[in-house]
Design a protein around this motif. Structure first.
Motif, PDB file in Angstrom:
ATOM      1  N   LEU A 177       0.838  -1.194   0.000  1.00  0.00           N
ATOM      2  CA  LEU A 177       0.000   0.000   0.000  1.00  0.00           C
ATOM      3  C   LEU A 177       0.873   1.244   0.000  1.00  0.00           C
ATOM      4  CD1 LEU A 177      -2.507  -1.104   2.792  1.00  0.00           C
ATOM      5  CD2 LEU A 177      -3.054  -0.951   0.361  1.00  0.00           C
ATOM      6  N   SER A 178       0.250   2.368  -0.300  1.00  0.00           N
ATOM      7  CA  SER A 178       0.933   3.655  -0.168  1.00  0.00           C
ATOM      8  C   SER A 178      -0.106   4.752  -0.034  1.00  0.00           C
ATOM      9  CB  SER A 178       1.840   3.934  -1.373  1.00  0.00           C
ATOM     10  OG  SER A 178       1.063   4.136  -2.541  1.00  0.00           O
ATOM     11  N   PHE A 179       0.295   5.840   0.618  1.00  0.00           N
ATOM     12  CA  PHE A 179      -0.532   7.038   0.676  1.00  0.00           C
ATOM     13  C   PHE A 179      -0.089   7.958  -0.453  1.00  0.00           C
ATOM     14  CE2 PHE A 179      -0.874   5.588   5.095  1.00  0.00           C
ATOM     15  CZ  PHE A 179      -2.249   5.675   5.281  1.00  0.00           C
ATOM     16  N   ASP A 180      -1.000   8.271  -1.344  1.00  0.00           N
ATOM     17  CA  ASP A 180      -0.689   9.095  -2.510  1.00  0.00           C
ATOM     18  C   ASP A 180      -0.891  10.564  -2.143  1.00  0.00           C
ATOM     19  OD1 ASP A 180      -0.327  10.261  -4.940  1.00  0.00           O
ATOM     20  OD2 ASP A 180      -1.641   8.904  -6.050  1.00  0.00           O
ATOM     21  N   GLN A 267       0.940   1.556   7.418  1.00  0.00           N
ATOM     22  CA  GLN A 267       2.336   1.862   7.130  1.00  0.00           C
ATOM     23  C   GLN A 267       3.221   0.619   7.123  1.00  0.00           C
ATOM     24  OE1 GLN A 267       3.562   4.944   9.834  1.00  0.00           O
ATOM     25  NE2 GLN A 267       2.737   6.572   8.539  1.00  0.00           N
ATOM     26  N   ARG A 268       2.768  -0.449   7.735  1.00  0.00           N
ATOM     27  CA  ARG A 268       3.536  -1.696   7.672  1.00  0.00           C
ATOM     28  C   ARG A 268       3.608  -2.223   6.244  1.00  0.00           C
ATOM     29  NH1 ARG A 268       0.592  -5.689  11.254  1.00  0.00           N
ATOM     30  NH2 ARG A 268       2.146  -7.095  10.346  1.00  0.00           N
ATOM     31  N   GLY A 269       2.637  -1.855   5.411  1.00  0.00           N
ATOM     32  CA  GLY A 269       2.632  -2.304   4.023  1.00  0.00           C
ATOM     33  C   GLY A 269       3.179  -1.287   3.053  1.00  0.00           C
ATOM     34  N   CYS A 270       3.669  -0.146   3.558  1.00  0.00           N
ATOM     35  CA  CYS A 270       4.230   0.895   2.699  1.00  0.00           C
ATOM     36  C   CYS A 270       5.740   0.723   2.575  1.00  0.00           C
ATOM     37  CB  CYS A 270       3.916   2.279   3.260  1.00  0.00           C
ATOM     38  SG  CYS A 270       2.157   2.675   3.354  1.00  0.00           S
TER      39      CYS A 270
END
Length: 325
Positions: A177-180, A267-270
């Motif tokens: 995942l990420s925060f765009d 955030q563990r997946g970023c």
């Protein structure tokens, strides 16, 4: 059906049966024409010849997993350079392929039912011989479209080194995942929706009785391991990205704890860089270890945990809204 097969009943219903035979002949013709029309549409989509409205309609029917690889510029470039057989990189072409396979499966069953009715209830009527011939021709037509589609699908899959039709599998070290930040902090899943369509197509070909080459099957079935987690995470992304519109401004401080817990989990997946950037902006520190696409079991647990934390946030927000009302 046993009652209708009795000679006395058939004589008394002769006019009705003749009318049914006439209607069935039209129905059989329409089945073959419909499959042929859909097959041509499938080709047009793959060649980039569909109208803007049709493309928009197909894009709205994409599966619920974000396709980060298909940018607007990439799709425009592919349309200009498309050739036959296609590379199966369009999400829209994958959708119409699956729809066509479902229609072929349905048409097979319909034609079989018509044949059963004809042999049981209409075989003594004049014109039943012509109906049998038309049935056989329709079955050959439908089967021919199915075989041609299958051959082209196999050729498209084996045309690339991955045997997944140009759909890239995530690397074991890729972030989940990420925060765009360019989209206001929208949550984004790093997984191609075309991969899930590919799995759907494989299962449909199996249901139709086609023997998928082992090399293609082994490559596509790798995606199945990610399927459940990818769909679940994309649903969370979609809900999370629309949640901000539901939260009232004066409720945000009351949701801070749930929001922070959710972000910590995400955030563990970023990627580590993305986490560091958000930490510099004042976001909470990430939990360790990081989750990537390399460990399917850890990924499944992570997806469930992300969903649980999001549901807590969503539940708290709805509770606050009810209290406000």
């Amino acid at each position: 059906m046993a009652l209708l097969s009795r000679p006395g009943v058939q004589r008394n219903l002769r006019l009705e049966r003749e009318k049914a035979l006439s209607d069935i002949r039209v129905y059989v013709h329409h089945i073959a024409v419909d499959v042929g029309r859909q097959f041509l549409k499938c080709r047009e989509v793959k060649l980039g010849k569909t109208s803007t409205e049709e493309k928009r309609h197909e894009q709205q029917r994409r599966p619920s997993v974000n396709d980060e690889t298909d940018s607007e510029e990439d799709r425009d470039s592919e349309e200009e350079n498309s050739s036959w057989p296609p590379t199966y990189s369009f999400s829209s072409s994958r959708t119409v392929t699956a729809d066509l396979l479902r229609n072929i499966r349905k048409s097979r069953k319909s034609l079989k039912n018509v044949r059963d009715v004809t042999e049981t209830f209409l075989k003594d009527l004049r014109g039943s011989g012509s109906l049998r011939a038309e049935l056989e021709e329709a079955e050959k037509t439908v089967e021919g479209f199915g075989k041609q589609l299958f051959q082209e699908w196999c050729a498209a899959c084996t045309a690339t080194a991955t045997t997944t039709g140009g759909c890239p599998l995530p690397s074991v070290d890729d972030p989940v995942l990420s925060f765009d930040d360019a989209r206001g902090g929208a949550l984004r899943l790093h997984f191609s929706s075309s991969l899930l369509q590919l799995v759907d197509e494989l299962r449909l070909f199996d249901a139709l009785g086609y023997q998928v080459p082992l090399r293609i099957r082994q490559s596509v079935e790798v995606v199945v391991e990610y399927h459940k987690s990818a769909v679940l995470l994309q649903q969370v992304c979609d809900y999370y990205n629309s949640l901000n519109e539901e939260i009232l401004e004066f409720h945000k401080p009351l949701l801070l704890r749930e929001a922070v817990e959710f972000e910590k989990t995400v955030q563990r997946g970023c990627s580590q860089k993305a986490v560091s950037d958000r930490e510099q902006k004042g976001s909470s520190a990430a939990l360790h270890p990081r989750v990537t696409w390399g460990d399917v079991k850890t990924l499944e647990d992570f997806a469930i945990e992300v969903e649980e934390k999001f549901l807590r946030l969503q539940k708290k927000n709805r509770q606050l809204q009810r209290d406000h009302e």
